[in-house]
Design a protein around this motif. Structure first.
Motif, PDB file in Angstrom:
ATOM      1  N   VAL C 392       1.028  -1.139  -0.092  1.00  0.00           N
ATOM      2  CA  VAL C 392      -0.002  -0.053   0.093  1.00  0.00           C
ATOM      3  C   VAL C 392       1.051   1.367   0.059  1.00  0.00           C
ATOM      4  O   VAL C 392       1.862   1.446   0.683  1.00  0.00           O
ATOM      5  N   GLN C 393       0.674   2.094  -1.027  1.00  0.00           N
ATOM      6  CA  GLN C 393       1.360   3.121  -0.992  1.00  0.00           C
ATOM      7  C   GLN C 393       0.650   4.408  -0.342  1.00  0.00           C
ATOM      8  O   GLN C 393      -0.562   4.895  -0.559  1.00  0.00           O
ATOM      9  N   GLY C 400       5.594   6.247   0.702  1.00  0.00           N
ATOM     10  CA  GLY C 400       6.357   5.165   0.298  1.00  0.00           C
ATOM     11  C   GLY C 400       5.397   4.096   0.453  1.00  0.00           C
ATOM     12  O   GLY C 400       4.340   4.142   0.827  1.00  0.00           O
ATOM     13  N   VAL C 401       5.951   2.824  -0.093  1.00  0.00           N
ATOM     14  CA  VAL C 401       5.358   1.611  -0.152  1.00  0.00           C
ATOM     15  C   VAL C 401       5.166   0.960   1.079  1.00  0.00           C
ATOM     16  O   VAL C 401       6.507   0.816   1.661  1.00  0.00           O
ATOM     17  N   ILE C 402       4.389   0.221   1.685  1.00  0.00           N
ATOM     18  CA  ILE C 402       4.422  -0.698   2.690  1.00  0.00           C
ATOM     19  C   ILE C 402       4.223  -2.018   2.437  1.00  0.00           C
ATOM     20  O   ILE C 402       2.835  -2.254   2.001  1.00  0.00           O
ATOM     21  N   SER C 421       7.701   5.405   5.164  1.00  0.00           N
ATOM     22  CA  SER C 421       6.626   6.204   4.529  1.00  0.00           C
ATOM     23  C   SER C 421       6.338   7.516   5.336  1.00  0.00           C
ATOM     24  O   SER C 421       6.948   7.768   6.199  1.00  0.00           O
ATOM     25  N   ILE C 422       5.331   7.924   4.706  1.00  0.00           N
ATOM     26  CA  ILE C 422       4.681   9.209   5.703  1.00  0.00           C
ATOM     27  C   ILE C 422       3.165   8.965   5.790  1.00  0.00           C
ATOM     28  O   ILE C 422       2.697   8.413   4.682  1.00  0.00           O
ATOM     29  N   MET C 423       2.488   9.809   6.565  1.00  0.00           N
ATOM     30  CA  MET C 423       1.102   9.747   6.602  1.00  0.00           C
ATOM     31  C   MET C 423       0.384  10.454   5.539  1.00  0.00           C
ATOM     32  O   MET C 423      -0.149  10.256   4.804  1.00  0.00           O
TER      33      MET C 423
END
Lengths: 608, 207, 622
Positions: C392-393, C400-402, C421-423
């Protein structure tokens, strides 16, 4: 205003004091700490875009640009950590990769380029990124300079210079991201631009070879030149010039940053017309022979010829007509020799005689008053055509400080578009003057700049009406009044008591003149503009012996019996008096190559 | 330049041009050097020769086995310690030769702006290759018979003229057009002393 | 007398799937049946499940209808309003039990959300201020102006724990306090409604569905900080939001809820809109302010911060749409009510825009601390088509992708940051096994490179260089050193860039490298795209068993590289001229085209004797 707060910071371990509001770069420079920069230039607003002047502040994870970051009291600043050096190197390498920065074919390649300097100083031998090799345009349509996009690093010094110093905002950045490009107006060329004044300030401030002067290209790196400070004699503003010479030729002319008159800024005349135009120079005396042609002669021969001519005809009506470009010293010589002639005069611009005769109005703080003005009235003058540096100051006042600008009784000029009220022909209707009064209602520091046209009958009427409208104002002071003549050393002439001619036809015609010596000095056109006045050409051709003393060949010198070679501003030594009444030095930057002599020496050797 | 060689020989030629000095306890083995010029003007090699009499000192420590200024047959390219290359990679033959040298040397030096930045040959990168060839061989004012060379012996131009490091790994860059002889001398003597030469504004130029 | 309200969702998703036609059909049918005086049609803002649109919600029963078309309307009116029973054809089905869901309350998509910011979205008519007021709108403003001091308001916001919803997560109360302390006037407030992230539409829903919440929030903010004017900087690509916001502003002025002396006090506040001009970088606050001033949208270094020198050099505070919209709720229901939602560090709820390979595309609002799994599978309904979740991006091009192993991470600022990543503003793009992570990185870098303002070399040139590297890898021209080069460039761009765009642009590359390095290596070493996305690494082969010789592939091939096998009703793709466009794959109805990415292991099938396809004169290659 209270005194600004003192602050203390530590830079690379060194304790430095400064005042609140100063940037980190300013405090570092004051303490001899060198932080590399590219887009920063003293005198322009800070941009913070090149990312070379970045520093670290303890407690903050991000690097900040020292040129744009105000120093905070107690901050601990590092300017040269491994991280910073690495980031600077990579940023420089990215710049080198972006466009076609090929040093071998650039006129700035021997030490005049900021990008090259930073690359060498950081030990960059090769870059780790791929070169992009974009196809970039080159604009060579400007008369005196060119814009080569291949060398541009988008530091925007040119944009800020054109906006904040010259005030016309011809240059800006178009597109976005990697497609960013410096453009002229709305993507026009320099040649087609109707806002560019060719002041050349952008070229002077460009750190790379992107903007370059055509006449200076490949003539010598500035570091290898001699510099001489002198004064421009093209107009009565008297800007300070910093002239770079090498092997007795001029490499480039920039403004003298320390001159209180122009503070480093120039207009197209001082920056380029003084040296970069091709003109035919007269290098030795010329005497018209029996075959009717002008032939080179020695000084003794030429002088003897004149003396003989005068001796043969002692009854001749003789005249001396001088250019207003003469230095004060040359003017003194003219005064001294005045009684050797039946008639002596200087030729000035229409209606200028009255202005030259008002040296008492000249005040040394005229330009400063202009810089502080919140309302500027220009009457009968066209600064944008005749005094570019004054026009720049006016534009800055209007655009940066919101000063009101009113232009009266002058032909259309480039300054008109900045004016609140522009009346090329002034109406005397009440509604018009009501509008003027409203516009000037809140002016606390008004300035009235008036040129020669203000001394015309209509001009005088408008001037009186204006001064009256200031008296009618309820509050505020009357305006600071600044006379602005057109001819270079007008005030020097005004003090000398010579007759000032706005038209020479009538002067020539009152009584037929047999001998006339015209001292055209270093008039750029060799004095040819005198011939534009009606009847002057036929009148001059009836002068039996016409002697012209000039630096450049022209239609006027072609008419003379004897032509005497004069030095140009670049070879003169003396002083001129600018419109503020300042006596400014003219220093020689070149040794004359040929038989040229300065005006006073010529006059004394011929007529004394 | 020898264009008939297509397959690189795997071993050094049976008859090398210069014999390296045999190693003894008293005289250490000389450093073997190969030099090459690709799409360059040979000015960097001339600048190298401007070390003048210092070359006598140099050859005490160095053997130039393969170079356009000594002898050069690509098929016989020997295994060397140092490769010095001037000029950028412009046609496919040059690409092949550079890759061969990269295989055959331990330290590869890019000498001069053409090898480091692409320089003058890289100006053509702003245009399409077809337009470049047409301008050069068909449209030039003095051309009588317009024809673009297509003989199989003539190596084709690559889409872009590239500096060395965009084709192979480069160990040392010496920029300059040409680099000063003193800079070249400094770089070589530092290398011989086992150090990485430190080049900066005092001893380096970009023009 | 109105006995029922039919809410027609007028959000962006439903607009594009044709809710206008449904609305017109409803009006027509109800009038025809004489029910128009009893049944009221209300067009609301976005209800949330955008993939299911057009949607209807019937009150008071709470029946939720999905995928309604104009043709369904007569039958629906007949069943629901005449016969008084639900029209089962258009009811949603529970994914697990396959039972029909009869009311919105039972619909998992809604039940698992906590709508605070979106409380009015999908409920009220956004063009009617009285509906907003009826739902306690402007009550908070009234109380604040008449009964609270500015410092009390700031204290309440601080206590609530509200953090900026634009992405940085800076404590809003602290930010307001900085502005309140600034000694210079006038002071300005800005609502950042630029919403530039591709795939983000949270702010759009609030602006289109509940614009007064933003206006009320800004007025309260103005009172608390001493600001006198507010600007809403809204992107030009949101014409409906612009229209609804202007209507809301005009109505607020008309009702005395904007302008001079609000609620009879001496507090005055003006709000106007400023429209963007199509630049992502203008979502960055300093570039945004330059844009409002009429200058080129380029960021300026900070410090000085906007609270010291902002718009026209005056103290300014910028907050996101969602932040402003939360303010009235907090002041109305109290900070202690608000901070019961969320986690220790991050209070309240967040609106997420779920998009990509997910069953229930749309807007969801959940408390912080909800896990990714709960959002994607619990509310989102998981991956459609039986495919596997890959990543999920989050946070748009700055994020970022998780990957799957972190699906149980509770969503909040710090936890997402730890994962690389970031919110961000709340965009969530779900990817399955058919998404190529290298292509994802390339896509976001292409976006950032295009949107870079170009002021600073690290971003202007750096993003171009890093994009070039990614494009080469996607084209099969990458080398292993390129991965080191990517990381080196990413570090420089992150560290040296002037603004948030450059500082976060490398994130997609860094996270995909971190979690999906094997995909990069496959592209480089094997010239293979495991997800079969990167065009240059694809091969198309005709599977003889399925091929019936219809020739439709040959007729659609743009390079005429598909030929007929001589003597058979089969076709063959000559790979030399194939440009991997996939046209043959798209038109074949017999599953006879194999789309593969075998890389270096690819074996070109033996070429039989060929002839041109019938009706074509193309020459068979040698």
């Amino acid at each position: 205003m209270s005194t600004p707060k003192q602050i203390t910071v530590t830079i690379d371990g060194k304790t430095c004091t400064g005042t609140a509001g100063q940037t980190i770069l300013e405090i570092a420079s004051a303490h001899g700490i060198v932080i590399p920069t590219l887009c920063y230039l003293k005198g322009l607003s800070s941009w913070g875009g090149c990312r070379i002047c970045i520093v670290e502040i303890k407690g903050s994870p991000k690097v900040v640009p020292s040129c744009a970051t105000p120093a905070m009291d107690g901050a601990e600043i590092i300017t040269n950590s491994d991280r910073l050096i690495q980031l600077r190197k990579c940023t420089l390498e990215l710049l080198f990769s972006e466009r076609n920065h090929l040093c071998p074919m650039c006129p700035y390649n021997k030490g005049d380029c900021g990008l090259q300097h930073q690359g060498l100083a950081h030990g960059i031998t090769g870059i780790r990124y791929q070169y992009l090799y974009p196809a970039m345009p080159i604009d060579l349509t400007a008369k005196y300079f060119g814009l080569d996009q291949n060398r541009c690093i988008l530091c925007t010094r040119c944009v800020r210079t054109c906006d904040e110093i010259e005030g016309v905002h011809t240059l800006d950045v178009a597109n976005r991201g990697i497609r960013n490009q410096i453009v002229v107006d709305l993507n026009a060329t320099f040649g087609a631009s109707d806002t560019c004044t060719s002041c050349g300030a952008c070229v002077a401030n460009c750190p790379t070879g992107a903007l370059f002067d055509k006449a200076a290209a490949f003539r010598g790196p500035l570091a290898s030149c001699q510099t001489v400070l002198t004064t421009c004699t093209e107009c009565p503003v008297g800007c300070g010039l910093k002239v770079f010479t090498k092997e007795n030729r001029i490499v480039n002319v920039f403004g003298d940053p320390d001159s209180p008159v122009n503070k480093g800024h120039l207009c197209v005349k001082g920056r380029y017309e003084t040296w970069a135009d091709a003109r035919e120079r007269i290098t030795q005396p010329l005497v018209r022979g029996a075959d009717g042609q002008l032939h080179p002669a020695t000084w003794p021969a030429a002088i003897q010829r004149i003396k003989d001519t005068l001796a043969q005809s002692p009854d001749w009506e003789t005249g001396l007509l001088v250019s207003p470009r003469l230095t004060n010293e040359a003017v003194q010589t003219v005064r001294k020799l005045a009684d050797k002639f039946d008639r002596v005069a200087a030729f000035v611009a229409p209606y200028e005689a009255a202005l030259c005769g008002q040296p008492e109005y000249a005040a040394p703080d005229s330009l400063q008053r202009l810089d502080e003005a919140d309302a500027i009235i220009v009457l009968g003058a066209r600064p944008s055509e005749d005094h570019g540096v004054v026009a720049a100051r006016i534009r800055r006042a209007v655009r940066q400080r919101g000063a009101k600008l009113l232009i009266f009784h002058a032909r259309k000029s480039g300054l008109d578009r900045y004016a609140n009220i522009c009346a090329n022909v002034v109406s005397l209707e009440r509604s018009f003057w009501k509008q003027v009064a409203e516009t000037l209602a809140d002016a606390q520091r008004p300035v009235l700049v008036y040129g020669p046209q203000a001394m015309s009958p209509i001009g005088v009427t408008v001037l009186e009406r204006l001064l009256k409208s200031f008296e009618d104002k309820k509050e505020g002071t009357g305006p600071a009044v600044i006379p602005l003549p057109r001819s270079a050393n007008s005030l020097g002439f005004g003090a000398a008591g010579l007759e000032l001619l706005e038209e020479i036809g009538p002067w020539l015609d009152t009584k037929p003149m047999s001998f006339l010596c015209i001292v055209a000095s270093d008039e750029p056109d060799g004095g040819a503009r005198l011939l534009e006045e009606r009847y002057v050409r036929p009148l001059l051709s009836e002068v039996d012996c016409l002697v012209v003393q000039a630096a450049y060949r022209s239609a006027l010198t072609d008419m003379a019996q004897v032509v005497l070679p004069a030095v140009t501003w670049a070879e003169k030594f003396g002083t001129i008096t600018n419109f503020e009444g300042r006596v400014l030095p003219v220093r020689p930057v070149l040794a004359p190559v040929g038989e040229m002599r300065d005006d006073q020496t010529i006059l004394e050797s011929v007529f004394a | 330049m020898n264009k008939t060689a297509k397959k690189p020989a795997k071993k050094p030629a049976a008859k090398p041009v210069a014999q390296p000095a045999a190693a003894t306890a008293a005289t250490p083995a000389k450093i073997k050097v190969a030099t090459m010029w690709l799409s360059g003007c040979s000015g960097c090699h001339m600048s190298f020769l401007d070390i003048d009499e210092r070359i006598l000192e140099l050859v005490k420590h160095v053997d130039i086995l393969f170079s356009p200024i000594v002898d050069i047959k690509v098929a016989d390219m020997p295994q060397v310690d140092v490769g010095i290359v001037e000029g950028c990679v412009n046609n496919t033959d040059q690409e092949h030769e550079l890759k061969l040298l990269r295989e055959r040397c331990k330290v590869l030096i890019a000498l001069g702006d053409c090898a480091v930045t692409g320089n003058i040959p890289s100006l053509r990168n702003q245009f399409k290759l077809d337009d470049v060839l047409s301008r050069a061989y068909e449209q030039t004012e003095s051309t009588k018979i317009p024809i673009i060379p297509h003989d199989p012996v003539v190596p084709p131009l690559r889409p872009k003229a590239q500096p060395l490091q965009e084709v192979v790994k480069v160990d040392l860059h010496i920029p300059g057009c040409p680099p000063d002889a003193d800079t070249i001398w400094f770089a070589l003597t530092e290398l011989l002393a086992g150090r990485v030469p430190q080049l900066n504004e005092k001893n380096m130029r970009y023009d | 007398m109105i006995r029922s309200n039919v809410l027609v969702c007028g959000g962006a998703g439903c607009l594009s799937s044709g809710c206008h036609a449904v609305q017109d059909a409803l009006k027509q049918e109800l009038t025809k049946r004489g029910l128009d005086k009893e049944i009221n049609i209300v067009v609301t803002g976005c209800m949330g499940p955008c993939d299911l649109g057009p949607v209807l919600l019937v009150h008071p029963d709470g029946t939720f209808y999905q995928r309604v078309t104009a043709l369904d309307v007569p039958a629906l009116v007949e069943e629901h309003f005449i016969k008084g029973r639900a029209y089962t054809k258009l009811l949603p089905k529970d994914e697990v039990t396959a039972n029909l869901i009869t009311t919105q309350r039972d619909f998992g998509f809604f039940a698992k959300q906590e709508k605070i910011v979106l409380a009015n979205c999908g409920v009220i008519d956004a063009e009617n201020i009285e509906e907003y007021i009826a739902r306690d709108g402007y009550a908070a403003l009234g109380t604040v102006l008449t009964a609270k001091k500015p410092a009390d308001v700031i204290a309440e916001i601080k206590l609530s724990g509200l953090r900026g919803r634009g992405g940085a997560g800076f404590p809003t109360g602290v930010k307001w306090e900085l502005l309140a302390k600034a000694p210079v006037t006038p002071k300005f407030l800005i609502c950042n409604a630029d919403e530039g992230d591709p795939g983000a539409f949270m702010n759009r829903a609030v602006l289109e569905g509940d614009p007064h919440a933003v206006l009320e929030g800004m007025c309260i903010g103005g009172y608390a900080t001493g600001a006198s004017r507010g600007f809403i900087y809204i992107r030009a690509e949101y014409p409906l939001a612009i229209k609804r916001l202007q209507i809301a502003i005009d109505q607020a002025y008309k009702y005395g809820l904007l302008g001079k002396n609000l609620f009879g006090t001496d507090f005055s506040f003006d709000i106007e809109m400023r429209i963007g001009a199509g630049a992502f970088v203008c979502g960055e606050e300093t570039a945004l302010m330059r844009s409002i001033e009429g200058r080129r949208g380029q960021p300026m270094p900070r410090p000085p911060f906007p609270a010291q020198r902002g718009l026209w050099g005056k103290p300014t505070n910028i907050n996101n749409v969602e932040t402003w919209a939360t303010v009235p709720v907090i002041l109305r229901k109290g900070a202690n009510w608000y901070n019961q939602f969320g986690t220790e560090k991050t209070k309240g709820t967040k609106v997420f825009a779920l998009a990509g390979k997910i069953r229930n595309t749309g807007l969801v609002e959940v408390p912080y601390g909800t896990t990714l799994r709960q959002i994607i599978f619990g509310i989102g309904g998981g991956i459609p088509g039986g495919k596997k979740f890959k990543a999920v991006q989050t946070g748009g091009p700055s994020g970022g992708v998780i990957p799957a192993e972190h699906l149980d991470t509770p969503v909040e600022y710090e936890s997402l940051q730890k994962l690389g990543s970031i919110m961000g503003s709340g965009g969530m793009v779900v990817m399955d096994e058919d998404s190529c992570m290298v292509d994802v990185a390339r896509f976001f870098l292409e976006f950032c490179c295009d949107e870079s303002c170009g002021k600073c070399p690290p971003c202007r040139v750096g993003t171009k260089q890093i994009l070039n590297l990614l494009e080469r890898i996607c084209a099969g021209e990458g080398q292993m050193e390129d991965l080191d080069k990517l990381e080196q460039l990413a570090t420089v761009i992150k560290d040296a860039s002037l603004c948030g765009l450059g500082q976060t642009a490398p994130n997609p590359v860094l996270t995909t490298l971190r979690y999906f390095r094997h995909e990069y290596e496959a592209h480089i070493k094997e010239k293979r795209c495991p997800a079969r996305v990167c065009r240059e690494l694809l091969t198309y082969t005709i599977h003889y068993d399925n091929c019936v010789g219809c020739s439709i592939c040959a007729r659609n091939c743009p390079t005429n590289t598909i030929f007929k096998v001589k003597g058979q009703k089969k076709y063959y793709i000559v790979e030399d001229d194939c440009i991997h466009c996939g046209a043959c794959f798209d038109v074949c109805k017999f599953n006879a085209i194999l789309k593969a990415s075998d890389g270096t292991a690819h074996v070109v099938p033996p070429k039989p004797e060929l002839e041109p396809p019938p009706g074509r004169k193309t020459q068979v290659p040698a």
